[in-house]
Design a protein around this motif. Structure first.
Motif, PDB file in Angstrom:
ATOM      1  N   GLU A  89       0.807  -1.227   0.000  1.00 57.31           N
ATOM      2  CA  GLU A  89       0.000   0.000   0.000  1.00 57.31           C
ATOM      3  C   GLU A  89       0.838   1.275   0.000  1.00 57.31           C
ATOM      4  O   GLU A  89       0.293   2.368  -0.115  1.00 57.31           O
ATOM      5  CB  GLU A  89      -0.975   0.010   1.189  1.00 57.31           C
ATOM      6  N   ASP A  90       2.151   1.150   0.112  1.00 53.12           N
ATOM      7  CA  ASP A  90       3.034   2.309  -0.025  1.00 53.12           C
ATOM      8  C   ASP A  90       3.332   2.616  -1.494  1.00 53.12           C
ATOM      9  O   ASP A  90       3.969   3.630  -1.802  1.00 53.12           O
ATOM     10  CB  ASP A  90       4.354   2.073   0.700  1.00 53.12           C
ATOM     11  N   THR A  91       2.884   1.757  -2.389  1.00 48.65           N
ATOM     12  CA  THR A  91       3.103   1.970  -3.814  1.00 48.65           C
ATOM     13  C   THR A  91       2.440   3.259  -4.274  1.00 48.65           C
ATOM     14  O   THR A  91       1.240   3.464  -4.057  1.00 48.65           O
ATOM     15  CB  THR A  91       2.560   0.784  -4.625  1.00 48.65           C
ATOM     16  N   ALA A  92       3.232   4.146  -4.886  1.00 45.06           N
ATOM     17  CA  ALA A  92       2.723   5.455  -5.316  1.00 45.06           C
ATOM     18  C   ALA A  92       3.844   6.216  -6.019  1.00 45.06           C
ATOM     19  O   ALA A  92       5.007   5.799  -5.972  1.00 45.06           O
ATOM     20  CB  ALA A  92       2.233   6.264  -4.118  1.00 45.06           C
ATOM     21  N   VAL A  93       3.473   7.324  -6.629  1.00 44.44           N
ATOM     22  CA  VAL A  93       4.465   8.304  -7.059  1.00 44.44           C
ATOM     23  C   VAL A  93       4.712   9.234  -5.875  1.00 44.44           C
ATOM     24  O   VAL A  93       3.761   9.776  -5.305  1.00 44.44           O
ATOM     25  CB  VAL A  93       3.997   9.101  -8.285  1.00 44.44           C
ATOM     26  N   TYR A  94       5.964   9.387  -5.521  1.00 45.19           N
ATOM     27  CA  TYR A  94       6.340  10.221  -4.380  1.00 45.19           C
ATOM     28  C   TYR A  94       6.875  11.555  -4.884  1.00 45.19           C
ATOM     29  O   TYR A  94       7.750  11.594  -5.765  1.00 45.19           O
ATOM     30  CB  TYR A  94       7.389   9.510  -3.526  1.00 45.19           C
ATOM     31  N   TYR A  95       6.345  12.631  -4.310  1.00 44.55           N
ATOM     32  CA  TYR A  95       6.700  13.975  -4.728  1.00 44.55           C
ATOM     33  C   TYR A  95       7.392  14.723  -3.590  1.00 44.55           C
ATOM     34  O   TYR A  95       6.898  14.719  -2.454  1.00 44.55           O
ATOM     35  CB  TYR A  95       5.453  14.761  -5.127  1.00 44.55           C
ATOM     36  N   CYS A  96       8.474  15.378  -3.922  1.00 44.44           N
ATOM     37  CA  CYS A  96       9.115  16.293  -3.000  1.00 44.44           C
ATOM     38  C   CYS A  96       8.373  17.621  -3.051  1.00 44.44           C
ATOM     39  O   CYS A  96       7.882  18.038  -4.123  1.00 44.44           O
ATOM     40  CB  CYS A  96      10.570  16.473  -3.406  1.00 44.44           C
ATOM     41  N   ALA A  97       8.287  18.304  -1.907  1.00 45.62           N
ATOM     42  CA  ALA A  97       7.533  19.547  -1.820  1.00 45.62           C
ATOM     43  C   ALA A  97       8.282  20.545  -0.957  1.00 45.62           C
ATOM     44  O   ALA A  97       9.019  20.158  -0.049  1.00 45.62           O
ATOM     45  CB  ALA A  97       6.152  19.282  -1.232  1.00 45.62           C
ATOM     46  N   ALA A  98       8.060  21.831  -1.242  1.00 43.02           N
ATOM     47  CA  ALA A  98       8.717  22.884  -0.477  1.00 43.02           C
ATOM     48  C   ALA A  98       7.809  24.093  -0.362  1.00 43.02           C
ATOM     49  O   ALA A  98       7.007  24.374  -1.265  1.00 43.02           O
ATOM     50  CB  ALA A  98      10.033  23.284  -1.136  1.00 43.02           C
ATOM     51  N   ALA A  99       7.962  24.823   0.738  1.00 42.73           N
ATOM     52  CA  ALA A  99       7.197  26.047   0.943  1.00 42.73           C
ATOM     53  C   ALA A  99       7.922  26.933   1.938  1.00 42.73           C
ATOM     54  O   ALA A  99       8.512  26.427   2.896  1.00 42.73           O
ATOM     55  CB  ALA A  99       5.796  25.737   1.445  1.00 42.73           C
ATOM     56  N   PRO A 100       7.846  28.255   1.758  1.00 44.03           N
ATOM     57  CA  PRO A 100       8.478  29.185   2.697  1.00 44.03           C
ATOM     58  C   PRO A 100       7.600  29.422   3.918  1.00 44.03           C
ATOM     59  O   PRO A 100       7.074  30.513   4.141  1.00 44.03           O
ATOM     60  CB  PRO A 100       8.627  30.452   1.860  1.00 44.03           C
ATOM     61  N   ARG A 101       7.422  28.400   4.693  1.00 41.37           N
ATOM     62  CA  ARG A 101       6.582  28.439   5.895  1.00 41.37           C
ATOM     63  C   ARG A 101       7.112  27.398   6.870  1.00 41.37           C
ATOM     64  O   ARG A 101       7.895  26.533   6.485  1.00 41.37           O
ATOM     65  CB  ARG A 101       5.118  28.177   5.553  1.00 41.37           C
ATOM     66  N   PRO A 102       6.681  27.437   8.152  1.00 41.30           N
ATOM     67  CA  PRO A 102       7.259  26.527   9.157  1.00 41.30           C
ATOM     68  C   PRO A 102       6.995  25.054   8.897  1.00 41.30           C
ATOM     69  O   PRO A 102       7.803  24.199   9.288  1.00 41.30           O
ATOM     70  CB  PRO A 102       6.598  26.978  10.452  1.00 41.30           C
ATOM     71  N   THR A 103       5.844  24.745   8.267  1.00 41.42           N
ATOM     72  CA  THR A 103       5.548  23.342   8.016  1.00 41.42           C
ATOM     73  C   THR A 103       4.607  23.227   6.832  1.00 41.42           C
ATOM     74  O   THR A 103       3.980  24.202   6.419  1.00 41.42           O
ATOM     75  CB  THR A 103       4.937  22.680   9.260  1.00 41.42           C
ATOM     76  N   ILE A 104       4.533  22.047   6.276  1.00 46.51           N
ATOM     77  CA  ILE A 104       3.584  21.759   5.210  1.00 46.51           C
ATOM     78  C   ILE A 104       2.963  20.399   5.476  1.00 46.51           C
ATOM     79  O   ILE A 104       3.667  19.417   5.683  1.00 46.51           O
ATOM     80  CB  ILE A 104       4.241  21.767   3.809  1.00 46.51           C
ATOM     81  N   THR A 105       1.642  20.360   5.495  1.00 44.15           N
ATOM     82  CA  THR A 105       0.942  19.101   5.711  1.00 44.15           C
ATOM     83  C   THR A 105      -0.183  18.882   4.720  1.00 44.15           C
ATOM     84  O   THR A 105      -0.803  17.816   4.729  1.00 44.15           O
ATOM     85  CB  THR A 105       0.370  19.021   7.138  1.00 44.15           C
ATOM     86  N   THR A 106      -0.446  19.865   3.879  1.00 41.83           N
ATOM     87  CA  THR A 106      -1.485  19.727   2.862  1.00 41.83           C
ATOM     88  C   THR A 106      -0.939  20.173   1.516  1.00 41.83           C
ATOM     89  O   THR A 106      -0.030  21.002   1.440  1.00 41.83           O
ATOM     90  CB  THR A 106      -2.716  20.583   3.189  1.00 41.83           C
ATOM     91  N   SER A 107      -1.509  19.620   0.454  1.00 43.95           N
ATOM     92  CA  SER A 107      -1.081  20.014  -0.888  1.00 43.95           C
ATOM     93  C   SER A 107      -1.276  21.506  -1.122  1.00 43.95           C
ATOM     94  O   SER A 107      -0.488  22.149  -1.817  1.00 43.95           O
ATOM     95  CB  SER A 107      -1.863  19.219  -1.935  1.00 43.95           C
ATOM     96  N   ALA A 108      -2.319  22.062  -0.520  1.00 47.31           N
ATOM     97  CA  ALA A 108      -2.620  23.486  -0.725  1.00 47.31           C
ATOM     98  C   ALA A 108      -1.539  24.397  -0.155  1.00 47.31           C
ATOM     99  O   ALA A 108      -1.405  25.537  -0.582  1.00 47.31           O
ATOM    100  CB  ALA A 108      -3.965  23.820  -0.098  1.00 47.31           C
ATOM    101  N   SER A 109      -0.754  23.894   0.803  1.00 48.54           N
ATOM    102  CA  SER A 109       0.280  24.719   1.428  1.00 48.54           C
ATOM    103  C   SER A 109       1.624  24.643   0.715  1.00 48.54           C
ATOM    104  O   SER A 109       2.570  25.315   1.100  1.00 48.54           O
ATOM    105  CB  SER A 109       0.458  24.314   2.893  1.00 48.54           C
ATOM    106  N   VAL A 110       1.710  23.830  -0.324  1.00 43.22           N
ATOM    107  CA  VAL A 110       2.962  23.633  -1.049  1.00 43.22           C
ATOM    108  C   VAL A 110       3.126  24.692  -2.127  1.00 43.22           C
ATOM    109  O   VAL A 110       2.196  24.965  -2.890  1.00 43.22           O
ATOM    110  CB  VAL A 110       3.007  22.223  -1.674  1.00 43.22           C
ATOM    111  N   TYR A 111       4.340  25.274  -2.199  1.00 48.94           N
ATOM    112  CA  TYR A 111       4.647  26.245  -3.237  1.00 48.94           C
ATOM    113  C   TYR A 111       5.327  25.581  -4.442  1.00 48.94           C
ATOM    114  O   TYR A 111       5.096  25.975  -5.587  1.00 48.94           O
ATOM    115  CB  TYR A 111       5.583  27.328  -2.699  1.00 48.94           C
ATOM    116  N   TYR A 112       6.198  24.627  -4.153  1.00 53.42           N
ATOM    117  CA  TYR A 112       6.997  24.024  -5.215  1.00 53.42           C
ATOM    118  C   TYR A 112       6.917  22.507  -5.115  1.00 53.42           C
ATOM    119  O   TYR A 112       6.938  21.942  -4.012  1.00 53.42           O
ATOM    120  CB  TYR A 112       8.467  24.451  -5.092  1.00 53.42           C
TER     121      TYR A 112
END
Length: 123
Positions: A89-112
């Motif tokens: 069940e870990d099978t997936a496409v894994y994406y790296c994400a970044a944002a100029p904020r203290p944390t990111i936990t949702t797709s909506a909070s990702v900048y890059y």
């Protein structure tokens, strides 16, 4: 322009391990949060893990706690995701994400986003 380049995906048997890497460029990341998300076929993209560059604070999805570890190498602007005890069940496409904020936990909070790397776990 910020760029995120991932590597390390592949095919592994259940119970095995993989390490994903994501190297960031084109910005100053000391105030950024970095993270990993994944998307399985037919499912929404979901949060996996995140880390804050400056403080090293980490967060994990319940489904990966105790199995995955996120870490950084600040000198290399690289974030890693060590994945142990992998399950089908870990099978997936894994994406790296970044944002100029203290944390990111949702797709909506990702900048890059990175381009994604496929992880396939066979049973």
């Amino acid at each position: 322009q910020v760029q995120l380049v991932e590597s390390g995906g592949g095919l592994v048997q259940a119970g095995g391990s993989l390490r994903l890497s994501c190297t960031a460029s084109g910005g100053t990341f000391s105030s950024y949060a970095m993270g990993w998300f994944r998307q399985a076929p037919g499912k929404a993209r979901e949060f996996v893990a995140a880390v804050n560059w400056s403080g090293g604070n980490t967060g994990y999805a319940d489904s990966v706690k105790g199995r995955f570890t996120i870490s950084t190498d600040n000198a290399k602007n690289t974030v890693y995701l060590q994945m142990n005890s992998l399950k089908p069940e870990d099978t997936a496409v894994y994406y790296c994400a970044a944002a100029p904020r203290p944390t990111i936990t949702t797709s909506a909070s990702v900048y890059y986003w990175g381009q994604g790397t496929q992880v396939t776990v066979s049973s």
